[in-house]
Design an enzyme around this catalytic site. Structure first.
Site, PDB file in Angstrom:
ATOM      1  N   LYS A   1      43.112 -40.296 -19.767  1.00 58.89           N
ATOM      2  CA  LYS A   1      43.287 -41.542 -19.004  1.00 58.89           C
ATOM      3  C   LYS A   1      41.939 -42.255 -18.864  1.00 58.89           C
ATOM      4  O   LYS A   1      40.877 -41.638 -19.076  1.00 58.89           O
ATOM      5  CB  LYS A   1      43.881 -41.221 -17.628  1.00 58.89           C
ATOM      6  CG  LYS A   1      42.997 -40.343 -16.744  1.00 58.89           C
ATOM      7  CD  LYS A   1      43.735 -39.885 -15.484  1.00 58.89           C
ATOM      8  CE  LYS A   1      42.842 -38.999 -14.632  1.00 58.89           C
ATOM      9  NZ  LYS A   1      43.569 -38.399 -13.497  1.00 58.89           N
TER      10      LYS A   1
ATOM     11  N   TYR B   1      16.300 -59.553  -8.661  1.00 58.59           N
ATOM     12  CA  TYR B   1      16.872 -60.285  -7.532  1.00 58.59           C
ATOM     13  C   TYR B   1      16.320 -59.806  -6.187  1.00 58.59           C
ATOM     14  O   TYR B   1      16.188 -58.602  -5.956  1.00 58.59           O
ATOM     15  CB  TYR B   1      18.394 -60.123  -7.524  1.00 58.59           C
ATOM     16  CG  TYR B   1      19.082 -60.842  -8.667  1.00 58.59           C
ATOM     17  CD1 TYR B   1      19.032 -62.223  -8.779  1.00 58.59           C
ATOM     18  CD2 TYR B   1      19.768 -60.124  -9.637  1.00 58.59           C
ATOM     19  CE1 TYR B   1      19.665 -62.879  -9.825  1.00 58.59           C
ATOM     20  CE2 TYR B   1      20.403 -60.771 -10.692  1.00 58.59           C
ATOM     21  CZ  TYR B   1      20.346 -62.147 -10.783  1.00 58.59           C
ATOM     22  OH  TYR B   1      20.969 -62.787 -11.820  1.00 58.59           O
TER      23      TYR B   1
HETATM   24  C1  PLP Z   1      43.092 -37.032 -13.451  1.00 57.03           C
HETATM   25  C2  PLP Z   1      43.925 -35.850 -13.241  1.00 57.03           C
HETATM   26  C3  PLP Z   1      43.516 -34.591 -13.719  1.00 57.03           C
HETATM   27  C4  PLP Z   1      42.161 -34.339 -14.333  1.00 57.03           C
HETATM   28  O1  PLP Z   1      41.246 -33.995 -13.331  1.00 57.03           O
HETATM   29  P1  PLP Z   1      39.797 -33.409 -13.689  1.00 57.03           P
HETATM   30  O2  PLP Z   1      39.272 -33.004 -12.389  1.00 57.03           O
HETATM   31  O3  PLP Z   1      39.015 -34.480 -14.340  1.00 57.03           O
HETATM   32  O4  PLP Z   1      40.016 -32.254 -14.598  1.00 57.03           O
HETATM   33  C5  PLP Z   1      44.386 -33.545 -13.586  1.00 57.03           C
HETATM   34  N1  PLP Z   1      45.589 -33.686 -12.993  1.00 57.03           N
HETATM   35  C6  PLP Z   1      46.013 -34.867 -12.494  1.00 57.03           C
HETATM   36  C7  PLP Z   1      47.349 -34.955 -11.853  1.00 57.03           C
HETATM   37  C8  PLP Z   1      45.185 -35.985 -12.591  1.00 57.03           C
HETATM   38  O5  PLP Z   1      45.614 -37.156 -12.087  1.00 57.03           O
END
Ligand code: PLP
Length: 368
Positions: free
Chosen positions: A39, A263
């Site tokens: 993702k 800035y």
């Molecule tokens: C994003 C997500 C993960 C991954 O988590 P990490 O800590 O990066 O391994 C696992 N399970 C769910 C449900 C998530 O939304």
């Protein structure tokens, strides 16, 4: 290799490191299957590049947040099915059923809708029951589970392929995590009474090396896949980071003493100062929160402090102590010399926030 000589900022992505990290997890949990979480542009590494590189890496599913990301995984033409971790709108369910994507199941109303769509399209719908054991984000509450297994069993067009939950503080609160594990184990016992459920998954990066949950047979790998585990474990040392962020000196100037930089002049030179302007800013994902935190870049073998505020496209660094710096020289912004953890601490955020902030302006270059 791609010619980067005119790039201001780019990310070098090492998919071999990801495969290596999958191997580290596999050695630790040899009988568990793996879901690779891709993702949010595969945590900033580029979704398509990562999916293509890992499709044959013995992964069960590619974890995504939305149907739009699932579609992008599918468009890569890979064998591995996307798994949509986040909630979906009713209008998105048709595409899920038609394409055979995996989705979370959080309520019986959803189940009934999916079941009727399955009948409509003559397809079995593969769903993973999400149980909220304490995250407070999504899923069925444990107290609502009695009877659910039987109801789902009667929905002929569903295949309950998995049951999962998500830990809310695996790295910070061990006793609460044990309570979540216990609650998950009870949920699995309750549901498998009525259903044959092939995939049982609970642990993601902050838990895989540190908790043992015998009723599970899959782990969800986000940060660990990319080489960052938040928990101490001997296995952590074996992980390899998979992204290095580079930028280039675009300009070299000498400013007199008592000259403001950037800035609001939060930095004012206290001597004649050689300043290198570097072609990265918060528009590329180098967070504005890093301004005036002691942030530094690694240039020609030495560290150079960032002066004043980070701007959208450029930062200024002090190179007074260096000789021979030239426009075009490459600065490491994040990588082996400037680890993710250092930026995380300076920006007072979490690692995933740093890495997912790298924007679309930054080309991703995949090491061959
Ligand atoms: C994003 C997500 C993960 C991954 O988590 P990490 O800590 O990066 O391994 C696992 N399970 C769910 C449900 C998530 O939304």
């Amino acid at each position: 290799m791609q010619d980067t000589s005119l790039y201001r900022a780019w990310a070098e992505v090492d998919t071999h490191a990801m495969r290596h990290n999958l191997g580290v997890v596999q050695r630790f949990l040899p009988t568990h299957k793996r879901m690779a979480i891709v993702k949010a542009e595969a945590y900033g590494h580029g979704l398509e590049g990562v999916v293509r590189a890992l499709d044959d890496a013995d992964i069960e599913f590619f974890g995504v947040a939305t149907p739009a990301e699932a579609r992008r995984v599918q468009a890569c033409g890979c064998r591995t099915s996307p798994f949509i971790l986040g909630p979906c709108f009713p209008a998105e369910r048709e595409a899920i059923v038609q394409n055979g994507w995996r989705a979370a199941l959080c309520s019986l109303e959803e189940a009934e809708h999916f079941n009727s769509l399955g009948a409509l399209y003559g397809k079995k719908v593969n769903l993973h029951i999400n149980v909220d054991t304490g995250m407070g984000r999504a899923g069925l509450l444990p107290q609502d589970l009695p009877g659910v297994g039987e109801k789902l069993r009667q929905m002929e067009n569903l295949h309950i392929e998995g049951v999962y939950s998500h830990l809310s503080a695996a790295a910070e609160d061990i006793s609460f995590t044990h309570r979540q594990i216990q609650s998950y184990e009870q949920a699995v016992a309750e549901l498998t009474n009525r259903l044959d459920i092939p995939y049982r998954h609970l642990c993601s990066s902050s838990a895989v090396f540190n908790y043992n949950v015998p009723c599970t047979n899959m782990v969800r790998l986000g940060r660990i896949l990319y080489g960052y585990s938040p928990m101490p474990s001997p296995y952590n040392k074996e992980l390899r980071t998979s992204l290095t962020l580079y930028s280039r000196v675009t300009l070299l100037r000498t400013l007199p003493s008592d000259h403001g930089v950037s800035y609001n002049h939060t930095y004012i030179t206290d001597r004649t100062t050689k300043v290198a302007t570097i072609g990265i800013g918060f528009g590329d994902g180098y967070l504005h929160y890093l301004s005036n935190t002691g942030a530094r870049v690694y240039l020609n073998g030495s560290y150079c402090p960032v002066l004043g505020r980070i701007t959208m496209d450029q930062i200024m660094v002090d190179v007074t102590h260096m000789r021979g710096v030239q426009p075009g020289d490459v600065a490491e912004i994040m990588g082996p010399h400037v680890p993710w953890e250092e930026l995380t601490a300076r920006a007072k955020t979490i690692p995933s926030n740093i890495i997912t902030s790298i924007t679309g302006r930054v080309p991703r270059i995949y090491l061959p």
